[in-house]
Design a protein around this motif. Sequence first.
Motif, mmCIF file in Angstrom:
data_model
loop_
_atom_site.group_PDB
_atom_site.id
_atom_site.type_symbol
_atom_site.label_atom_id
_atom_site.label_comp_id
_atom_site.label_asym_id
_atom_site.label_seq_id
_atom_site.Cartn_x
_atom_site.Cartn_y
_atom_site.Cartn_z
ATOM 1 N N GLU B 230 0.830 -1.194 0.000
ATOM 2 C CA GLU B 230 0.000 0.000 0.000
ATOM 3 C C GLU B 230 0.869 1.251 0.000
ATOM 4 O O GLU B 230 0.538 2.255 -0.614
ATOM 5 C CB GLU B 230 -0.918 -0.006 1.225
ATOM 6 C CG GLU B 230 -1.963 -1.125 1.191
ATOM 7 C CD GLU B 230 -2.910 -0.977 0.004
ATOM 8 O OE1 GLU B 230 -3.663 0.003 -0.028
ATOM 9 O OE2 GLU B 230 -2.860 -1.839 -0.906
ATOM 10 N N ASP B 266 2.929 6.674 -1.847
ATOM 11 C CA ASP B 266 1.969 5.602 -2.118
ATOM 12 C C ASP B 266 2.656 4.453 -2.851
ATOM 13 O O ASP B 266 3.482 4.656 -3.732
ATOM 14 C CB ASP B 266 0.804 6.123 -2.957
ATOM 15 C CG ASP B 266 -0.024 7.143 -2.175
ATOM 16 O OD1 ASP B 266 0.075 7.148 -0.938
ATOM 17 O OD2 ASP B 266 -0.744 7.923 -2.818
ATOM 18 N N LEU B 270 -1.398 0.184 -4.076
ATOM 19 C CA LEU B 270 -2.421 1.209 -3.916
ATOM 20 C C LEU B 270 -2.621 1.992 -5.204
ATOM 21 O O LEU B 270 -3.756 2.219 -5.649
ATOM 22 C CB LEU B 270 -2.017 2.142 -2.775
ATOM 23 C CG LEU B 270 -2.988 3.260 -2.367
ATOM 24 C CD1 LEU B 270 -2.861 3.520 -0.866
ATOM 25 C CD2 LEU B 270 -2.710 4.552 -3.124
ATOM 26 N N LEU B 271 -1.524 2.391 -5.837
ATOM 27 C CA LEU B 271 -1.629 3.277 -6.995
ATOM 28 C C LEU B 271 -2.284 2.585 -8.181
ATOM 29 O O LEU B 271 -3.184 3.143 -8.818
ATOM 30 C CB LEU B 271 -0.232 3.783 -7.382
ATOM 31 C CG LEU B 271 0.308 4.899 -6.495
ATOM 32 C CD1 LEU B 271 1.743 5.220 -6.870
ATOM 33 C CD2 LEU B 271 -0.559 6.147 -6.615
ATOM 34 N N ARG B 273 -4.283 0.126 -8.225
ATOM 35 C CA ARG B 273 -5.709 -0.067 -7.966
ATOM 36 C C ARG B 273 -6.465 1.246 -8.166
ATOM 37 O O ARG B 273 -7.498 1.291 -8.845
ATOM 38 C CB ARG B 273 -5.903 -0.561 -6.534
ATOM 39 C CG ARG B 273 -7.327 -1.013 -6.226
ATOM 40 C CD ARG B 273 -7.443 -1.541 -4.817
ATOM 41 N NE ARG B 273 -7.118 -0.519 -3.830
ATOM 42 C CZ ARG B 273 -6.229 -0.664 -2.853
ATOM 43 N NH1 ARG B 273 -5.558 -1.793 -2.727
ATOM 44 N NH2 ARG B 273 -5.989 0.331 -2.018
ATOM 45 N N ASP B 274 -5.919 2.323 -7.611
ATOM 46 C CA ASP B 274 -6.551 3.633 -7.781
ATOM 47 C C ASP B 274 -6.672 4.000 -9.252
ATOM 48 O O ASP B 274 -7.723 4.428 -9.716
ATOM 49 C CB ASP B 274 -5.706 4.701 -7.067
ATOM 50 C CG ASP B 274 -6.101 4.841 -5.609
ATOM 51 O OD1 ASP B 274 -6.866 3.986 -5.123
ATOM 52 O OD2 ASP B 274 -5.619 5.804 -4.964
ATOM 53 N N TRP B 275 -5.567 3.846 -9.958
ATOM 54 C CA TRP B 275 -5.531 4.264 -11.352
ATOM 55 C C TRP B 275 -6.571 3.505 -12.173
ATOM 56 O O TRP B 275 -7.316 4.091 -12.935
ATOM 57 C CB TRP B 275 -4.131 4.036 -11.945
ATOM 58 C CG TRP B 275 -3.098 4.974 -11.397
ATOM 59 C CD1 TRP B 275 -3.312 6.058 -10.610
ATOM 60 C CD2 TRP B 275 -1.691 4.890 -11.602
ATOM 61 N NE1 TRP B 275 -2.116 6.656 -10.282
ATOM 62 C CE2 TRP B 275 -1.090 5.967 -10.889
ATOM 63 C CE3 TRP B 275 -0.853 4.029 -12.295
ATOM 64 C CZ2 TRP B 275 0.262 6.197 -10.872
ATOM 65 C CZ3 TRP B 275 0.514 4.250 -12.279
ATOM 66 C CH2 TRP B 275 1.074 5.327 -11.568
ATOM 67 N N ARG B 277 -9.198 1.801 -11.217
ATOM 68 C CA ARG B 277 -10.588 2.017 -10.811
ATOM 69 C C ARG B 277 -11.091 3.387 -11.235
ATOM 70 O O ARG B 277 -12.220 3.529 -11.698
ATOM 71 C CB ARG B 277 -10.743 1.842 -9.297
ATOM 72 C CG ARG B 277 -10.610 0.392 -8.874
ATOM 73 C CD ARG B 277 -10.958 0.155 -7.416
ATOM 74 N NE ARG B 277 -10.699 -1.253 -7.097
ATOM 75 C CZ ARG B 277 -10.894 -1.806 -5.895
ATOM 76 N NH1 ARG B 277 -11.362 -1.076 -4.902
ATOM 77 N NH2 ARG B 277 -10.636 -3.077 -5.704
ATOM 78 N N SER B 278 -10.214 4.386 -11.075
ATOM 79 C CA SER B 278 -10.692 5.713 -11.465
ATOM 80 C C SER B 278 -10.830 5.783 -12.988
ATOM 81 O O SER B 278 -11.667 6.517 -13.501
ATOM 82 C CB SER B 278 -9.763 6.805 -10.935
ATOM 83 O OG SER B 278 -8.544 6.786 -11.637
ATOM 84 N N ASP B 300 -7.511 -4.749 -9.230
ATOM 85 C CA ASP B 300 -6.397 -4.226 -8.457
ATOM 86 C C ASP B 300 -5.064 -4.536 -9.143
ATOM 87 O O ASP B 300 -5.044 -4.957 -10.306
ATOM 88 C CB ASP B 300 -6.438 -4.796 -7.034
ATOM 89 C CG ASP B 300 -6.573 -6.304 -7.046
ATOM 90 O OD1 ASP B 300 -6.403 -6.899 -8.145
ATOM 91 O OD2 ASP B 300 -6.848 -6.888 -5.986
#
Lengths: 410, 410
Positions: B230, B266, B270-271, B273-275, B277-278, B300
Amino acid sequence: MSRPMVIQPVAVSFSQRRFNAAAILRLAWDVPALTASDAMSETGLTRSTVIALCDDLVDSGWLAELADARTAGEAYRKGRPAKRYALRGDAGVVVGVDAGPHRITATVADLFGRELGHAVEHVPTDAIETANRVSLTDGVVDAALAAAGVSAARVLCISLGVPAPTDQNGASPEGENSFWRLMNPGFAQHFAARGWATVVENDANLAAVAEGSIGAGAGAPSYITLLSGERFGAGYVVNGQLIRGTRGGAGEMRLLNLVENVGSADGIGLLLRDWVRSAKDSGALPAGSALNNVSLNNLDAPAVFQSADAGDPFAVQLIVRMADRLARICAVLAGLLDVDRIVIAGAVAEAADLLLERTRARLAEVTHTPAPEIVASPLGSGVVSAGAVRRALSYTRDHALDLVLDDTME
Amino acid sequence: MSRPMVIQPVAVSFSQRRFNAAAILRLAWDVPALTASDAMSETGLTRSTVIALCDDLVDSGWLAELADARTAGEAYRKGRPAKRYALRGDAGVVVGVDAGPHRITATVADLFGRELGHAVEHVPTDAIETANRVSLTDGVVDAALAAAGVSAARVLCISLGVPAPTDQNGASPEGENSFWRLMNPGFAQHFAARGWATVVENDANLAAVAEGSIGAGAGAPSYITLLSGERFGAGYVVNGQLIRGTRGGAGEMRLLNLVENVGSADGIGLLLRDWVRSAKDSGALPAGSALNNVSLNNLDAPAVFQSADAGDPFAVQLIVRMADRLARICAVLAGLLDVDRIVIAGAVAEAADLLLERTRARLAEVTHTPAPEIVASPLGSGVVSAGAVRRALSYTRDHALDLVLDDTME
DNA sequence: TTGACTAAATATAGTTGCAAAATAAACTCG
DNA sequence: CGAGTTTATTTTGCAACTATATTTAGTCAA
């Protein structure tokens, strides 16, 4: 998870007596007078042993027995007065050398670190690449010894600071443009051949050593010394220990080109000169600025600092710009190594009050967590020389019994 | 330059015999079988002394005398067969714990590092802040001991990895949001009270220890282990030594927000997954991408790696973006500390071939000088556990004679 | 001045831990 | 079986330290 077949070396074979003698000598090194009781509690040895070892050290010339038992203004004590021993500051001398690109300085000091003599030689700008630095430095060292009135035989250790990374043998790697080899053309070999214990070390690392023992790093377990002149160099001390890197390249700061709004490892001296001169060239220097009155030759960092202190708005603007840059460098270094103090050293430290003030303010904005403390070195342009002397002293302290004292004039 | 009045502590008082016994035990630790002649050449002691010391160590349970003098397939040797001694792997056990935010793992190993037992406990996401981590960990450790079939009395040392900086006593500072204290709620005290030597250490530092002894850092004098999940955490090993920082905060990487195109600490997990999903939310995910077929819950980092390996252009694009970020981080770290190898560790290391390949390429562009070598850890998600076991073993090795062996079932 | 008290120095008698040397043992090979 | 080789064992001695008792050098109070 099988175990490797290699037998690792273990340092065991040593003379116990020699080991204990060295321990007592180290104690005496840090204290104006040492009694047997002090040494007993520190080493766990008995009185008879301690006194026998001290007598040995007196015989070999390292310690002197002080006569003044209770005279030395000590608090009143009952009982038979204790013998008091002290390191002989005149048991030998050390030499500290700052072998900079355009200035070579040698300092001779006794074992208390008191300066006995001093010599300087300037390297003309057009000879920086061609000068024979080894013989030049040799000459400066001899001049300093002559000034101190000490024969070469009494030198126990010499330490030299060079603007290059150094490995554990004191050699510098072949750099991009061989500048490093130019700055460190085999100093280690040369002075070892003179029979002296020799330590060649990066100048920023020596600056860190100096700050730790007699400068702004004293008392802090971890700090970074940022030596700024033409280029930045850093010396890391983490938990009392100097971090050198595999090839001595820790603190070379080539990475600065990746940090936002920094972009190079150029030092404060170089940048301020560049900025103010190019401002003059391009006409960006306001007509009312005091810097217009400075001749082009003197239009450099000291001039900018001076004008800023006098309130010149354009000079202040340059300082603020530099403060932002410096704050970013400090934030990166402190964040990386978890140190709580950064010492700005070098000639600029003498006049950089305004710059540091602005840097601290900027640093508070750039970092969330407790910002590192930014302090100026009290050692000015002599910081590398001072560090070299301290380094030579600490080497002598740690290897004292391996060194041979010259008994002709001790 | 006056000398301070402080007498510095010197470690002198020790039993010479004990010291030599410890040295021989350390030799035996690194070798499958030790002869007196081996120990003689390594320690400089004579045969009589070495054999006497070995006999002591056999009596105290640390060494076993091997009967098979020449049977063990050794090259032919003349003369009387030598006695052979070996560390008793069953003299005791060590425990290594990975106390992560949502998973606590305990591993019991013998002194050869062979795993004897294992236990895991998951911390539900909604209980991460409320769980009693001390009693939870205690239970996992007991379960692992039970699985290994060993009594608690045979534990010599326990080492725990926590996602927080730790000081030399194993305590973590009060952080910004007290997350650090939550993750390290007095482990050191608790396990010391069970009578075990206890070492609490930052998880990235333990990952570095693991890489150094059995992973990708083995053989390198200086390397950095980048533990990515994470968040990024780094463990620095410079010249064979772990750099911890004053409060254990070296490697916390707060500095990353100052590096161009990085901006935070980060981690890869984490990144990505964020990238991804967004991208899905904002409609930036192309219709043809295989990632459309993945359920939101599984969208993820592993999914991105898998799709990229399968050739999905959008996933590859994310990997390239990550590679640029990673390359900058590596360049800064390697440049500041002069290391020549960076090990990417953690669960991502198992599937990150493409990422590392791109990172190496990007790194070559970003740095001028020889770029550091980027390698994946072979230890996968067990890297912190493995490091904890190695740390406990090295502590046991270094303090063996201070520890008491349980003689009831050795 | 004298004697009680204190703390260090000194003298004397072990003790530990090692090396050195001589001897014995275990093995190979011709 | 004996010469040659390597290690183990035993004996003796020395270096370096500890432990203990005794002496010395001072202060302080009566």
